[in-house]
Scaffold this motif. Structure first.
Motif, mmCIF file in Angstrom:
data_model
loop_
_atom_site.group_PDB
_atom_site.id
_atom_site.type_symbol
_atom_site.label_atom_id
_atom_site.label_comp_id
_atom_site.label_asym_id
_atom_site.label_seq_id
_atom_site.Cartn_x
_atom_site.Cartn_y
_atom_site.Cartn_z
ATOM 1 N N UNK A 38 0.817 -1.218 0.000
ATOM 2 C CA UNK A 38 0.000 0.000 0.000
ATOM 3 C C UNK A 38 0.848 1.264 0.000
ATOM 4 N N UNK A 39 2.002 1.267 0.634
ATOM 5 C CA UNK A 39 2.804 2.490 0.700
ATOM 6 C C UNK A 39 3.432 2.859 -0.635
ATOM 7 N N UNK A 40 3.491 1.887 -1.582
ATOM 8 C CA UNK A 40 4.001 2.215 -2.907
ATOM 9 C C UNK A 40 2.912 2.776 -3.814
ATOM 10 N N UNK A 41 1.662 2.459 -3.511
ATOM 11 C CA UNK A 41 0.552 2.965 -4.331
ATOM 12 C C UNK A 41 -0.197 4.108 -3.661
ATOM 13 N N UNK A 42 0.331 4.589 -2.566
ATOM 14 C CA UNK A 42 -0.388 5.598 -1.782
ATOM 15 C C UNK A 42 -0.660 6.866 -2.583
ATOM 16 N N UNK A 43 0.278 7.330 -3.380
ATOM 17 C CA UNK A 43 0.127 8.583 -4.103
ATOM 18 C C UNK A 43 -0.020 8.371 -5.606
ATOM 19 N N UNK A 44 -0.375 7.165 -6.032
ATOM 20 C CA UNK A 44 -0.586 6.906 -7.466
ATOM 21 C C UNK A 44 -1.748 7.737 -7.980
ATOM 22 N N UNK A 45 -1.582 8.308 -9.161
ATOM 23 C CA UNK A 45 -2.656 9.075 -9.777
ATOM 24 C C UNK A 45 -2.669 10.540 -9.394
ATOM 25 N N UNK A 46 -1.735 10.963 -8.538
ATOM 26 C CA UNK A 46 -1.686 12.375 -8.161
ATOM 27 C C UNK A 46 -1.048 13.169 -9.295
ATOM 28 N N UNK A 47 -1.786 14.125 -9.823
ATOM 29 C CA UNK A 47 -1.245 15.000 -10.864
ATOM 30 C C UNK A 47 -0.798 16.311 -10.207
ATOM 31 N N UNK A 48 -0.288 17.218 -11.001
ATOM 32 C CA UNK A 48 0.137 18.518 -10.470
ATOM 33 C C UNK A 48 -1.070 19.289 -9.930
ATOM 34 N N UNK A 49 -2.226 19.106 -10.563
ATOM 35 C CA UNK A 49 -3.446 19.766 -10.078
ATOM 36 C C UNK A 49 -3.834 19.234 -8.705
#
Length: 150
Positions: A38-49
């Motif tokens: 889970x800690x590797x996918x925690x911020x997946x999909x976060x864009x600059x926006x």
């Protein structure tokens, strides 16, 4: 008393952290770690926006807490309405936002209210100039105050 309240808050938050971590690990084990832990996918999909929104909300929270520490609730309400005005102006230029009539009316009412709250009273109402009382009136006032206090 203050230390005890903070200690109780820590206890409540500790249980929340423990149960959430247990759920994250359970999901990883039942899924067979096919997407990684889970800690590797925690911020997946976060864009600059997304990061800009997170930074904006975090800084807004800090500013509101600072404002409430050093100012009163009315100042917070007015700063929120002026932030709404700034957000509208930026949204028009950045996102081609088309504001509605209700938004314009609300902003105009907020700006008028802001002006009325912070303007000096003589700017809003024609107040008669204050004149110094004559010596006879001062004696009468002192006598009336003395009789009321006796």
């Amino acid at each position: 008393m203050q230390v005890q309240v903070k200690h109780n808050d820590c206890l409540h938050q500790r249980f929340g952290v423990i149960f959430n971590m247990a759920r994250l690990h359970l999901d990883d084990f039942t899924g067979g770690f096919e997407n990684g832990p889970w800690w590797q996918r925690l911020l997946n999909g976060y864009s600059i926006t997304t990061w800009m929104v997170v930074i904006n909300l975090g800084s807004t929270g800090l500013l509101v807490s600072w404002l409430m520490k050093y100012a009163d609730n009315i100042v917070k309400v007015y700063s929120t309405s002026m932030a709404m005005l700034l957000t509208t102006v930026l949204s028009v230029y950045l996102f081609n936002y088309k504001p509605t009539l209700q938004l314009f009316l609300g902003l105009i009412i907020c700006m008028m209210s802001l002006h009325m709250y912070f303007a000096p009273p003589n700017m809003l109402v024609d107040l008669p100039p204050l004149e110094k009382a004559s010596p006879e009136m001062e004696e009468i006032t002192v006598l009336i105050d003395f009789q009321e206090n006796s």
